[in-house]
Design a protein around this motif. Structure first.
Motif, mmCIF file in Angstrom:
data_model
loop_
_atom_site.group_PDB
_atom_site.id
_atom_site.type_symbol
_atom_site.label_atom_id
_atom_site.label_comp_id
_atom_site.label_asym_id
_atom_site.label_seq_id
_atom_site.Cartn_x
_atom_site.Cartn_y
_atom_site.Cartn_z
ATOM 1 N N LEU A 1 -0.096 -8.249 -4.376
ATOM 2 C CA LEU A 1 -0.095 -9.324 -3.389
ATOM 3 C C LEU A 1 0.276 -8.799 -2.006
ATOM 4 N N ILE A 2 1.274 -7.914 -1.968
ATOM 5 C CA ILE A 2 1.699 -7.322 -0.690
ATOM 6 C C ILE A 2 0.555 -6.516 -0.076
ATOM 7 N N VAL A 3 -0.130 -5.724 -0.905
ATOM 8 C CA VAL A 3 -1.269 -4.940 -0.422
ATOM 9 C C VAL A 3 -2.351 -5.851 0.139
ATOM 10 N N GLN A 4 -2.611 -6.957 -0.559
ATOM 11 C CA GLN A 4 -3.623 -7.910 -0.104
ATOM 12 C C GLN A 4 -3.267 -8.490 1.262
ATOM 13 N N VAL A 5 -2.006 -8.916 1.413
ATOM 14 C CA VAL A 5 -1.585 -9.527 2.667
ATOM 15 C C VAL A 5 -1.586 -8.503 3.811
ATOM 16 N N VAL A 6 -1.129 -7.284 3.524
ATOM 17 C CA VAL A 6 -1.134 -6.221 4.548
ATOM 18 C C VAL A 6 -2.575 -5.909 4.976
ATOM 19 N N ALA A 7 -3.491 -5.895 3.987
ATOM 20 C CA ALA A 7 -4.909 -5.648 4.310
ATOM 21 C C ALA A 7 -5.460 -6.741 5.219
ATOM 22 N N ILE B 1 4.573 -13.623 7.748
ATOM 23 C CA ILE B 1 5.627 -14.318 6.996
ATOM 24 C C ILE B 1 5.455 -14.070 5.501
ATOM 25 N N ALA B 2 4.199 -14.170 5.020
ATOM 26 C CA ALA B 2 3.932 -13.936 3.597
ATOM 27 C C ALA B 2 4.339 -12.525 3.190
ATOM 28 N N CYS B 3 4.035 -11.559 4.044
ATOM 29 C CA CYS B 3 4.350 -10.156 3.750
ATOM 30 C C CYS B 3 5.858 -9.945 3.636
ATOM 31 N N ILE B 4 6.624 -10.496 4.557
ATOM 32 C CA ILE B 4 8.082 -10.352 4.549
ATOM 33 C C ILE B 4 8.682 -10.950 3.275
ATOM 34 N N VAL B 5 8.232 -12.163 2.924
ATOM 35 C CA VAL B 5 8.760 -12.849 1.735
ATOM 36 C C VAL B 5 8.425 -12.066 0.469
ATOM 37 N N LEU B 6 7.188 -11.621 0.347
ATOM 38 C CA LEU B 6 6.773 -10.906 -0.859
ATOM 39 C C LEU B 6 7.480 -9.565 -1.025
ATOM 40 N N GLN C 1 -2.583 -14.780 11.563
ATOM 41 C CA GLN C 1 -1.834 -13.521 11.575
ATOM 42 C C GLN C 1 -0.358 -13.754 11.335
ATOM 43 N N MET C 2 0.207 -14.771 11.982
ATOM 44 C CA MET C 2 1.625 -15.063 11.796
ATOM 45 C C MET C 2 1.903 -15.503 10.360
ATOM 46 N N MET C 3 0.988 -16.279 9.775
ATOM 47 C CA MET C 3 1.146 -16.697 8.384
ATOM 48 C C MET C 3 1.164 -15.487 7.460
ATOM 49 N N ASN C 4 0.297 -14.516 7.741
ATOM 50 C CA ASN C 4 0.264 -13.300 6.927
ATOM 51 C C ASN C 4 1.536 -12.473 7.072
#
Length: 261
Positions: A250-256, A110-115, A105-108
């Motif tokens: 990519l953002i949609v994928q990570v948020v999902a 971080i990915a969301c913020i960066v993207l 969850q934390m990895m996701n």
């Protein structure tokens, strides 16, 4: 070894080979291999950290194959890229270290913020003409001023998780006034450095599954060369539309992923 060979030649192995080809083509052209590779590997039941490890190995080896071609054809000078590759490699190891200590969850998050941050960078860059139709020559290679800070942090992100990391590198080189073709070529060097260094950490950490890694990697090698053949035919106006679109997907994928976890 015999069991591994049977696993590679099974229907699952062929499926992973196909996934590797498709992911690498998208990765080379638009820097979004993770858009295909990560969810596909998760769907076949590979744990998140093992999925990242397979992704790093496949992307690293396929990047090496294209790096060797670019060097032999003298399209990119290795000497100019070594400082950037070194910091990307250090970033990749650092990212892998942090990833093994973070939850999915934390990895996701971080990915969301960066993207999301880079999505707005691309939108702003498009208004200023981020994508150039100009084709770089060998003499121009490396003349544009680059810094080491951004490649280091992109390397950390790539080593730790990585969806869109190639796209971040492409965007970085575009901001430095390289053409899109040259940005994609230079990105292969960065991805090789950060991915292989991160993979080595995951390997010694003991979370690499060769049954998955090999067919995906072979597919990625094939796909990366196909992608480089297609790039010269892409038009700047297409890329200006596709880059923010891919970031958004990519953002949609990570948020999902975040909402489902």
């Amino acid at each position: 070894m015999e069991n591994l060979l049977l696993e590679w030649l099974s229907m699952d192995g062929l499926l992973l080979f196909g996934i590797g080809i498709l992911a690498a083509i998208i990765g080379v052209m638009f820097g979004a291999a993770g858009f295909v590779l990560l969810p596909a590997l998760l769907l076949v039941g590979i744990p998140i950290h093992a999925t990242v490890a397979v992704n790093k190995f496949a992307t690293g080896v396929s990047s090496l194959s294209t790096v060797l071609v670019l060097i032999l054809k003298k399209k990119v000078r290795l000497k100019k890229m070594l400082p950037l590759m070194f910091v990307a490699a250090f970033g990749g190891i650092s990212g892998a270290f942090f990833a093994t200590r973070l939850s999915e969850q934390m990895m996701n998050i971080i990915a969301c913020i960066v993207l999301i941050a880079m999505f707005f960078v691309v939108l702003k860059g498009n208004k200023k003409g981020l994508v150039s139709e100009q084709q770089d020559t060998e003499e121009q290679d490396g003349e544009q001023r680059t810094t080491l800070i951004a490649p280091f942090f992109i390397g950390i992100y790539d080593g730790g998780f990585g969806p869109g990391s190639a796209l971040l590198n492409i965007t970085y080189f575009l901001k430095k006034q390289f053409s899109y073709l040259k940005a994609a070529e230079l990105t292969r060097f960065m991805m090789f450095a950060s991915c292989i260094s991160a993979f080595l950490f995951y390997f010694f950490y003991g979370i690499v599954d060769w049954g998955f890694a090999i067919p995906v990697t072979v597919g990625s090698i094939v796909g990366s060369h196909i992608g480089l053949k297609i790039i010269p035919y892409l038009k700047g106006k297409w890329i200006q539309f596709l880059l923010p679109t891919i970031f958004l997907l990519l953002i949609v994928q990570v948020v999902a992923d975040l909402l489902s976890s």
